[in-house]
Design a protein around this motif. Sequence first.
Motif, short mmCIF file in Angstrom:
data_model
loop_
_atom_site.label_atom_id
_atom_site.label_comp_id
_atom_site.label_asym_id
_atom_site.label_seq_id
_atom_site.Cartn_x
_atom_site.Cartn_y
_atom_site.Cartn_z
N ILE A 55 0.84 -1.21 0.00
CA ILE A 55 0.00 0.00 0.00
C ILE A 55 0.87 1.25 0.00
N ALA A 56 1.94 1.22 0.81
CA ALA A 56 2.85 2.38 0.86
C ALA A 56 3.49 2.62 -0.50
N SER A 57 3.86 1.53 -1.18
CA SER A 57 4.45 1.67 -2.51
C SER A 57 3.45 2.27 -3.50
N GLU A 58 2.19 1.80 -3.43
CA GLU A 58 1.16 2.34 -4.32
C GLU A 58 0.91 3.81 -4.03
N LEU A 59 0.86 4.17 -2.74
CA LEU A 59 0.66 5.58 -2.38
C LEU A 59 1.81 6.45 -2.87
N ASP A 60 3.02 5.91 -2.79
CA ASP A 60 4.19 6.65 -3.27
C ASP A 60 4.08 6.89 -4.78
N GLN A 61 3.64 5.87 -5.51
CA GLN A 61 3.46 6.02 -6.96
C GLN A 61 2.39 7.06 -7.27
N VAL A 62 1.28 7.02 -6.50
CA VAL A 62 0.21 8.00 -6.71
C VAL A 62 0.73 9.41 -6.42
N ALA A 63 1.52 9.55 -5.34
CA ALA A 63 2.07 10.87 -5.00
C ALA A 63 3.00 11.38 -6.11
N ARG A 64 3.80 10.47 -6.66
CA ARG A 64 4.71 10.88 -7.74
C ARG A 64 3.92 11.33 -8.97
N LYS A 65 2.86 10.57 -9.30
CA LYS A 65 2.03 10.97 -10.44
C LYS A 65 1.38 12.32 -10.19
#
Length: 217
Positions: free
Chosen positions: A134-144
């Motif tokens: 989940i943290a990895s997915e949130l990080d990707q969303v934040a980068r986008k």
Amino acid sequence: MKAVPKVNTDGLYIEDALVDDTFSGVVPFYADPPEPDPIESDASPEQPEDGEEPERVIAGYIVGVPVVPGLYLPRFDLAAWEAREEDKPVNPADFWREGLTPEEIEEMHKPAEPSELERLEKDMTSLKEGVADIASELDQVARKADDRLEDVGTIGSEQVKQDLATLDLKKQSTVIGGELVKKDIAILDLYQQNKALGQMLAALELKILAGGDGNVQ
């Protein structure tokens, strides 16, 4: 002293026993006699007949034949030992057998059921992996989101530049328009001046003509 195997009456290995280094063969060992029941201590115990000892019960055997390695539960073949030839050399593999059935051995190799602690540790590991995902997915969303904000900022900056350029053009158009108005006013002023000058010339010509007529009379 040396350690040799002890087996029960079925030949199944129990434990090792210390014997003299010269010990060999197979000899029985006996169970301890039962202790008298204190409740029946007042009763007259049966007395053995004269010259007879209480019967001793064989509990197993001390075996002077080494155990063959690789057995899960060694079992000494007592019948084969009794049937052996006395003068023939003793081969341990001729007397030791596997005491477990194939099914029992297979059961031993089945994976043990996890304990409550192991299950909790496994659940915790799964939860940690889920949180990490989940943290990895949130990080990707934040980068986008950052990339999109950067794009919006770039587009906004370009729009501001275009708006400033348009405003500058409007100002320039206003200045040019003002200059044109000034020129139009100057031209109109010259036109009016020319018109007035023409009227003055016409009046002067009339006066000259009028003066000429008077002289003729």
